[in-house]
Design a protein around this motif. Sequence first.
Motif, PDB file in Angstrom:
ATOM      1  N   VAL A  34      -1.191  -3.331  13.407  1.00 31.27           N
ATOM      2  CA  VAL A  34      -1.788  -4.492  14.059  1.00 31.27           C
ATOM      3  C   VAL A  34      -2.608  -3.979  15.224  1.00 31.27           C
ATOM      4  N   VAL A  35      -3.825  -4.500  15.362  1.00 28.93           N
ATOM      5  CA  VAL A  35      -4.720  -4.081  16.440  1.00 28.93           C
ATOM      6  C   VAL A  35      -5.123  -5.324  17.237  1.00 28.93           C
ATOM      7  N   LEU A  36      -4.981  -5.223  18.545  1.00 30.43           N
ATOM      8  CA  LEU A  36      -5.473  -6.221  19.483  1.00 30.43           C
ATOM      9  C   LEU A  36      -6.336  -5.470  20.484  1.00 30.43           C
ATOM     10  N   PRO A  37      -7.212  -6.157  21.208  1.00 31.15           N
ATOM     11  CA  PRO A  37      -8.047  -5.432  22.169  1.00 31.15           C
ATOM     12  C   PRO A  37      -7.241  -4.602  23.166  1.00 31.15           C
ATOM     13  N   ASP A  38      -6.059  -5.090  23.558  1.00 30.63           N
ATOM     14  CA  ASP A  38      -5.277  -4.394  24.579  1.00 30.63           C
ATOM     15  C   ASP A  38      -3.931  -3.883  24.092  1.00 30.63           C
ATOM     16  N   ALA A  39      -3.697  -3.905  22.786  1.00 25.84           N
ATOM     17  CA  ALA A  39      -2.412  -3.446  22.244  1.00 25.84           C
ATOM     18  C   ALA A  39      -2.584  -2.944  20.821  1.00 25.84           C
ATOM     19  N   LEU A  40      -1.660  -2.079  20.424  1.00 27.68           N
ATOM     20  CA  LEU A  40      -1.662  -1.519  19.079  1.00 27.68           C
ATOM     21  C   LEU A  40      -0.214  -1.469  18.609  1.00 27.68           C
ATOM     22  N   ILE A  41       0.039  -1.964  17.401  1.00 25.89           N
ATOM     23  CA  ILE A  41       1.371  -1.908  16.812  1.00 25.89           C
ATOM     24  C   ILE A  41       1.268  -1.059  15.550  1.00 25.89           C
ATOM     25  N   PRO A  42       1.551   0.247  15.657  1.00 21.27           N
ATOM     26  CA  PRO A  42       1.481   1.112  14.473  1.00 21.27           C
ATOM     27  C   PRO A  42       2.718   0.910  13.597  1.00 21.27           C
ATOM     28  N   ASN A  43       2.650   1.373  12.362  1.00 13.85           N
ATOM     29  CA  ASN A  43       3.779   1.277  11.427  1.00 13.85           C
ATOM     30  C   ASN A  43       4.334  -0.140  11.370  1.00 13.85           C
ATOM     31  N   TRP A  44       3.450  -1.103  11.249  1.00 15.44           N
ATOM     32  CA  TRP A  44       3.811  -2.517  11.310  1.00 15.44           C
ATOM     33  C   TRP A  44       4.789  -2.929  10.218  1.00 15.44           C
ATOM     34  N   GLY A  45       4.639  -2.459   9.004  1.00 14.23           N
ATOM     35  CA  GLY A  45       5.629  -2.759   7.978  1.00 14.23           C
ATOM     36  C   GLY A  45       5.090  -3.390   6.718  1.00 14.23           C
ATOM     37  N   PRO A  46       4.675  -4.675   6.748  1.00 16.64           N
ATOM     38  CA  PRO A  46       4.255  -5.323   5.501  1.00 16.64           C
ATOM     39  C   PRO A  46       3.079  -4.607   4.835  1.00 16.64           C
ATOM     40  N   THR A  47       3.190  -4.451   3.514  1.00 19.78           N
ATOM     41  CA  THR A  47       2.115  -3.795   2.772  1.00 19.78           C
ATOM     42  C   THR A  47       1.404  -4.744   1.816  1.00 19.78           C
ATOM     43  N   ASP A  48       1.931  -5.959   1.666  1.00 19.52           N
ATOM     44  CA  ASP A  48       1.252  -6.965   0.855  1.00 19.52           C
ATOM     45  C   ASP A  48       1.677  -8.352   1.328  1.00 19.52           C
ATOM     46  N   PRO A  49       0.859  -9.363   1.086  1.00 19.67           N
ATOM     47  CA  PRO A  49       1.139 -10.706   1.599  1.00 19.67           C
ATOM     48  C   PRO A  49       2.433 -11.324   1.067  1.00 19.67           C
ATOM     49  N   GLU A  50       2.877 -10.919  -0.111  1.00 17.93           N
ATOM     50  CA  GLU A  50       4.100 -11.479  -0.677  1.00 17.93           C
ATOM     51  C   GLU A  50       5.334 -11.095   0.127  1.00 17.93           C
ATOM     52  N   THR A  51       5.288  -9.989   0.840  1.00 22.19           N
ATOM     53  CA  THR A  51       6.445  -9.550   1.640  1.00 22.19           C
ATOM     54  C   THR A  51       6.314  -9.943   3.107  1.00 22.19           C
ATOM     55  N   LEU A  52       5.264 -10.660   3.465  1.00 25.08           N
ATOM     56  CA  LEU A  52       5.032 -11.053   4.851  1.00 25.08           C
ATOM     57  C   LEU A  52       6.026 -12.131   5.270  1.00 25.08           C
ATOM     58  N   THR A  53       6.683 -11.930   6.415  1.00 25.85           N
ATOM     59  CA  THR A  53       7.682 -12.868   6.921  1.00 25.85           C
ATOM     60  C   THR A  53       7.336 -13.286   8.344  1.00 25.85           C
ATOM     61  N   ALA A  54       7.949 -14.372   8.777  1.00 26.71           N
ATOM     62  CA  ALA A  54       7.781 -14.825  10.161  1.00 26.71           C
ATOM     63  C   ALA A  54       8.282 -13.758  11.129  1.00 26.71           C
ATOM     64  N   ALA A  55       9.347 -13.061  10.783  1.00 27.46           N
ATOM     65  CA  ALA A  55       9.880 -12.002  11.654  1.00 27.46           C
ATOM     66  C   ALA A  55       8.865 -10.877  11.836  1.00 27.46           C
ATOM     67  N   ALA A  56       8.148 -10.517  10.778  1.00 32.76           N
ATOM     68  CA  ALA A  56       7.132  -9.457  10.877  1.00 32.76           C
ATOM     69  C   ALA A  56       5.966  -9.901  11.754  1.00 32.76           C
ATOM     70  N   LEU A  57       5.718 -11.208  11.804  1.00 33.17           N
ATOM     71  CA  LEU A  57       4.612 -11.737  12.595  1.00 33.17           C
ATOM     72  C   LEU A  57       4.980 -11.984  14.055  1.00 33.17           C
ATOM     73  N   ALA A  58       6.262 -11.977  14.380  1.00 29.42           N
ATOM     74  CA  ALA A  58       6.724 -12.285  15.741  1.00 29.42           C
ATOM     75  C   ALA A  58       6.049 -11.446  16.822  1.00 29.42           C
ATOM     76  N   PRO A  59       5.908 -10.116  16.656  1.00 31.23           N
ATOM     77  CA  PRO A  59       5.264  -9.330  17.719  1.00 31.23           C
ATOM     78  C   PRO A  59       3.796  -9.713  17.946  1.00 31.23           C
ATOM     79  N   ILE A  60       3.173 -10.258  16.926  1.00 29.60           N
ATOM     80  CA  ILE A  60       1.782 -10.703  17.057  1.00 29.60           C
ATOM     81  C   ILE A  60       1.752 -12.064  17.748  1.00 29.60           C
ATOM     82  N   LEU A  61       2.576 -12.985  17.273  1.00 26.64           N
ATOM     83  CA  LEU A  61       2.584 -14.337  17.800  1.00 26.64           C
ATOM     84  C   LEU A  61       2.970 -14.394  19.275  1.00 26.64           C
TER      85      LEU A  61
END
Length: 125
Positions: A34-61
């Motif tokens: 995940v890339v933001l102008p002021d932050a970077l989250i490497p090794n984020w985890g999800p590799t396809d949309p079918e495995t995407l969860t709310a928990a994986a999105l929490a650091p972004i949200l």
Amino acid sequence: MKMTREYGDGRHVITAHDATWIQVNQTRYEKSLVVLPDALIPNWGPTDPETLTAAALAPILERSPEILLLGTGPVMRFPGRDILRLFKDRGIGLEVMDTAAACRTYNVIMNEGRRVAVALMVPGD
């Protein structure tokens, strides 16, 4: 694909990408990130949309972007309805596109000074 070198106000700019890697500020990443102008989250985890969860999105949200670009690999694939609803309920724009388009779009929106995040899924990591 090599990207243009226009850095804007953000510190994290996508400078190149290919099907299996993303380069941010001259550092190459071969796993989803995940890339933001002021932050970077490497090794984020999800590799396809079918495995995407709310928990994986929490650091972004928790960073409250106004828009999230979701790069789903070489082909645009939408996540489940629960994920789409999550963004709608929070009033955060969600744009789903292939990873190459997400990389290009992130740099444009970031250069406009907007609160943008891009979640890039690298297949096979």
